[in-house]
Each structure stands twice: as C-alpha cells, then as structure tokens.
Design a protein around this motif. Structure first.
Motif, PDB file in Angstrom:
ATOM      1  N   ASP A 169       0.856  -1.186   0.000  1.00 31.55           N
ATOM      2  CA  ASP A 169       0.000   0.000   0.000  1.00 31.55           C
ATOM      3  C   ASP A 169       0.890   1.234   0.000  1.00 31.55           C
ATOM      4  O   ASP A 169       2.102   1.138   0.196  1.00 31.55           O
ATOM      5  CB  ASP A 169      -0.925   0.019   1.207  1.00 31.55           C
ATOM      6  N   SER A 170       0.254   2.372  -0.215  1.00 34.28           N
ATOM      7  CA  SER A 170       1.002   3.628  -0.204  1.00 34.28           C
ATOM      8  C   SER A 170       0.292   4.637   0.679  1.00 34.28           C
ATOM      9  O   SER A 170      -0.902   4.515   0.956  1.00 34.28           O
ATOM     10  CB  SER A 170       1.153   4.183  -1.625  1.00 34.28           C
ATOM     11  N   GLN A 171       1.056   5.621   1.097  1.00 32.50           N
ATOM     12  CA  GLN A 171       0.555   6.695   1.945  1.00 32.50           C
ATOM     13  C   GLN A 171       1.120   7.998   1.401  1.00 32.50           C
ATOM     14  O   GLN A 171       2.328   8.114   1.219  1.00 32.50           O
ATOM     15  CB  GLN A 171       1.023   6.466   3.384  1.00 32.50           C
ATOM     16  N   SER A 172       0.250   8.951   1.124  1.00 30.27           N
ATOM     17  CA  SER A 172       0.714  10.265   0.698  1.00 30.27           C
ATOM     18  C   SER A 172       0.831  11.156   1.922  1.00 30.27           C
ATOM     19  O   SER A 172      -0.085  11.211   2.740  1.00 30.27           O
ATOM     20  CB  SER A 172      -0.257  10.886  -0.311  1.00 30.27           C
ATOM     21  N   VAL A 173       1.973  11.822   2.050  1.00 30.24           N
ATOM     22  CA  VAL A 173       2.209  12.700   3.196  1.00 30.24           C
ATOM     23  C   VAL A 173       2.607  14.083   2.710  1.00 30.24           C
ATOM     24  O   VAL A 173       3.266  14.233   1.687  1.00 30.24           O
ATOM     25  CB  VAL A 173       3.296  12.145   4.142  1.00 30.24           C
ATOM     26  N   LYS A 174       2.187  15.074   3.468  1.00 31.30           N
ATOM     27  CA  LYS A 174       2.539  16.452   3.140  1.00 31.30           C
ATOM     28  C   LYS A 174       4.013  16.690   3.416  1.00 31.30           C
ATOM     29  O   LYS A 174       4.616  16.018   4.250  1.00 31.30           O
ATOM     30  CB  LYS A 174       1.701  17.422   3.951  1.00 31.30           C
ATOM     31  N   ILE A 175       4.559  17.670   2.732  1.00 35.03           N
ATOM     32  CA  ILE A 175       5.946  18.069   2.970  1.00 35.03           C
ATOM     33  C   ILE A 175       5.958  19.396   3.705  1.00 35.03           C
ATOM     34  O   ILE A 175       4.955  20.108   3.750  1.00 35.03           O
ATOM     35  CB  ILE A 175       6.724  18.204   1.639  1.00 35.03           C
ATOM     36  N   VAL A 176       7.094  19.723   4.287  1.00 33.28           N
ATOM     37  CA  VAL A 176       7.254  21.022   4.930  1.00 33.28           C
ATOM     38  C   VAL A 176       7.821  22.013   3.917  1.00 33.28           C
ATOM     39  O   VAL A 176       8.244  21.639   2.826  1.00 33.28           O
ATOM     40  CB  VAL A 176       8.175  20.924   6.179  1.00 33.28           C
ATOM     41  N   GLN A 177       7.846  23.254   4.289  1.00 35.64           N
ATOM     42  CA  GLN A 177       8.381  24.288   3.397  1.00 35.64           C
ATOM     43  C   GLN A 177       9.826  23.993   3.040  1.00 35.64           C
ATOM     44  O   GLN A 177      10.548  23.352   3.789  1.00 35.64           O
ATOM     45  CB  GLN A 177       8.304  25.659   4.065  1.00 35.64           C
ATOM     46  N   PHE A 178      10.231  24.494   1.911  1.00 35.67           N
ATOM     47  CA  PHE A 178      11.603  24.435   1.417  1.00 35.67           C
ATOM     48  C   PHE A 178      12.027  23.055   0.908  1.00 35.67           C
ATOM     49  O   PHE A 178      13.176  22.848   0.608  1.00 35.67           O
ATOM     50  CB  PHE A 178      12.613  24.937   2.463  1.00 35.67           C
ATOM     51  N   ILE A 179      11.105  22.099   0.857  1.00 37.88           N
ATOM     52  CA  ILE A 179      11.395  20.795   0.257  1.00 37.88           C
ATOM     53  C   ILE A 179      10.908  20.869  -1.182  1.00 37.88           C
ATOM     54  O   ILE A 179       9.741  21.116  -1.436  1.00 37.88           O
ATOM     55  CB  ILE A 179      10.666  19.652   0.991  1.00 37.88           C
ATOM     56  N   ASN A 180      11.821  20.662  -2.129  1.00 40.67           N
ATOM     57  CA  ASN A 180      11.396  20.758  -3.523  1.00 40.67           C
ATOM     58  C   ASN A 180      11.862  19.589  -4.379  1.00 40.67           C
ATOM     59  O   ASN A 180      11.541  19.528  -5.546  1.00 40.67           O
ATOM     60  CB  ASN A 180      11.853  22.089  -4.139  1.00 40.67           C
ATOM     61  N   GLN A 181      12.611  18.649  -3.822  1.00 37.64           N
ATOM     62  CA  GLN A 181      13.045  17.485  -4.587  1.00 37.64           C
ATOM     63  C   GLN A 181      11.977  16.402  -4.528  1.00 37.64           C
ATOM     64  O   GLN A 181      11.474  16.071  -3.452  1.00 37.64           O
ATOM     65  CB  GLN A 181      14.344  16.909  -4.016  1.00 37.64           C
ATOM     66  N   GLU A 182      11.643  15.837  -5.685  1.00 35.98           N
ATOM     67  CA  GLU A 182      10.720  14.699  -5.751  1.00 35.98           C
ATOM     68  C   GLU A 182       9.420  14.952  -5.002  1.00 35.98           C
ATOM     69  O   GLU A 182       9.032  14.207  -4.113  1.00 35.98           O
ATOM     70  CB  GLU A 182      11.384  13.434  -5.200  1.00 35.98           C
ATOM     71  N   THR A 183       8.729  16.026  -5.343  1.00 35.14           N
ATOM     72  CA  THR A 183       7.432  16.308  -4.741  1.00 35.14           C
ATOM     73  C   THR A 183       6.395  16.439  -5.845  1.00 35.14           C
ATOM     74  O   THR A 183       6.723  16.633  -7.008  1.00 35.14           O
ATOM     75  CB  THR A 183       7.450  17.609  -3.914  1.00 35.14           C
ATOM     76  N   GLY A 184       5.151  16.326  -5.462  1.00 32.56           N
ATOM     77  CA  GLY A 184       4.062  16.460  -6.416  1.00 32.56           C
ATOM     78  C   GLY A 184       2.744  16.467  -5.667  1.00 32.56           C
ATOM     79  O   GLY A 184       2.693  16.355  -4.450  1.00 32.56           O
ATOM     80  N   ILE A 185       1.662  16.583  -6.420  1.00 33.55           N
ATOM     81  CA  ILE A 185       0.332  16.641  -5.819  1.00 33.55           C
ATOM     82  C   ILE A 185      -0.421  15.354  -6.137  1.00 33.55           C
ATOM     83  O   ILE A 185      -0.586  14.998  -7.301  1.00 33.55           O
ATOM     84  CB  ILE A 185      -0.455  17.865  -6.322  1.00 33.55           C
ATOM     85  N   ASP A 186      -0.845  14.669  -5.085  1.00 34.32           N
ATOM     86  CA  ASP A 186      -1.685  13.477  -5.234  1.00 34.32           C
ATOM     87  C   ASP A 186      -3.119  13.983  -5.376  1.00 34.32           C
ATOM     88  O   ASP A 186      -3.741  14.403  -4.407  1.00 34.32           O
ATOM     89  CB  ASP A 186      -1.539  12.569  -4.007  1.00 34.32           C
ATOM     90  N   GLY A 187      -3.638  13.935  -6.591  1.00 36.98           N
ATOM     91  CA  GLY A 187      -4.973  14.464  -6.870  1.00 36.98           C
ATOM     92  C   GLY A 187      -6.077  13.722  -6.156  1.00 36.98           C
ATOM     93  O   GLY A 187      -7.089  14.308  -5.778  1.00 36.98           O
ATOM     94  N   ASP A 188      -5.918  12.412  -5.943  1.00 33.53           N
ATOM     95  CA  ASP A 188      -6.953  11.630  -5.273  1.00 33.53           C
ATOM     96  C   ASP A 188      -7.093  12.023  -3.804  1.00 33.53           C
ATOM     97  O   ASP A 188      -8.199  12.074  -3.276  1.00 33.53           O
ATOM     98  CB  ASP A 188      -6.638  10.130  -5.355  1.00 33.53           C
ATOM     99  N   LYS A 189      -5.978  12.283  -3.150  1.00 35.25           N
ATOM    100  CA  LYS A 189      -6.001  12.587  -1.722  1.00 35.25           C
ATOM    101  C   LYS A 189      -5.794  14.072  -1.440  1.00 35.25           C
ATOM    102  O   LYS A 189      -5.787  14.483  -0.289  1.00 35.25           O
ATOM    103  CB  LYS A 189      -4.946  11.760  -1.000  1.00 35.25           C
ATOM    104  N   ASN A 190      -5.580  14.863  -2.494  1.00 36.67           N
ATOM    105  CA  ASN A 190      -5.380  16.301  -2.376  1.00 36.67           C
ATOM    106  C   ASN A 190      -4.223  16.630  -1.418  1.00 36.67           C
ATOM    107  O   ASN A 190      -4.357  17.444  -0.516  1.00 36.67           O
ATOM    108  CB  ASN A 190      -6.669  16.986  -1.931  1.00 36.67           C
ATOM    109  N   VAL A 191      -3.093  15.952  -1.641  1.00 33.37           N
ATOM    110  CA  VAL A 191      -1.912  16.122  -0.799  1.00 33.37           C
ATOM    111  C   VAL A 191      -0.749  16.573  -1.672  1.00 33.37           C
ATOM    112  O   VAL A 191      -0.438  15.941  -2.675  1.00 33.37           O
ATOM    113  CB  VAL A 191      -1.545  14.796  -0.087  1.00 33.37           C
TER     114      VAL A 191
END
Length: 171
Positions: free
Chosen positions: A18-40
C-alpha cells in the motif's frame, strides 16, 4: 530474525502493499508532487510488509506518481530477497499495470482485495490490514507525520530507522 522469533520462515510467502501520501514542509522541492486523489502536496511512501507488519521494501516517490508505478519501483527492490514469495495482496490502486507487471516479470500472484461498496470508512481487509497497521505505527513518530527530509534517500532511511525501533521495542 524477528520472523524466526515469531516462529516463521526467514522470508515470507505473502506480502501486502500500500502507499501513503504525506505532506511536505516548506523548502522541500526534490521529488514532490500533488496526489490528486487525496489532495496532498508532498511525497508518497510505498511499502510491502509481511503478516507481522515488517517491511520488506520501502520506496518514497513524488505524490503524483501513480500507485501502479510506485508499486513497481518498490517490488523491484525485492529482487533476490524473497525466495518463497508467491502472492502480493493489494488494493484497487494496483489493479492494472502493477498486477500485469508482477505476474509477467516475477510470476507471483497479485490478489486485489476490496471492501464491499456499501461500506464507508476503514474496514480491515483480511491479509491486508497489516500494511495499514504499519502506516499507523509510522504516524506515532512525530518526525514522520509529515515528510521533512530534503532527499528521497534520507526519507527512506528515516522510515527504515522507525521500523528498526519498532522491532527493538518488541524485544
């Protein structure tokens, strides 16, 4: 060693993914994106665990990567490590590309577990609740409720450290 302590073979014949989408903190920009299903806006953690909830593969990706793609990356980390593996239990997010890839390339069975459509909320599914429990364990770690790591490698390392501490606490 933990599996043997619990009277099991050293490698499992069944894993759950399984997978879990987690929010990032400010200033993190490597390998990030928006999970449209979970709005994260953040990263996706994909894990494969055995029936004890012990991880055999951990993969962190950008949140906008599909479960199918992230699952394939996580399973590829298992190559040569699980000689007895026969089946992977997954949810509907892994139904298409992932299932086909695993059955063609690894000859393992992929069972798609699904809850009845009439139910709402979390329903424990047989042989798949261990992966949900493992994510629950991770949520008890203050540093892991969000992704604060600058790199994917350090994010994966923090997950590994958390699971190691869970095993040590059982001793």
């Amino acid at each position: 060693m933990e599996r043997k302590r619990n009277g099991k073979e050293s490698t499992p014949s069944l894993l759950a993914i399984d997978s879990q989408s987690v929010k990032i903190v400010q200033f993190i920009n490597q390998e990030t994106g928006i999970d449209g299903d979970k709005n994260v806006n953040g990263r996706k953690r994909t894990i494969l665990v055995d029936t004890l909830g012990l991880p055999f593969s951990i993969k962190v990706t950008a949140a906008n990567i599909s479960d199918n793609q992230a699952g394939i990356l996580a399973v590829d980390l298992l190559k040569g490590k699980v000689s007895r593996l026969q089946k992977i239990i997954a949810d509907m997010g892994y139904k298409n590309t992932f299932q086909e890839y695993i059955e063609v390339n690894y000859k393992w069975e992929v069972e798609i577990a699904q809850k009845p459509e009439s139910t709402k909320g979390f329903i424990p599914q047989k042989k798949r609740w261990q992966v949900e429990r493992s994510f629950g364990w991770l949520n008890f770690r203050r540093r892991l409720f969000r992704d604060v790591e600058k790199t994917i490698a350090s994010a994966e390392a923090m997950l590994q450290i958390a699971f190691i501490s869970f095993i040590i606490n059982k001793l």
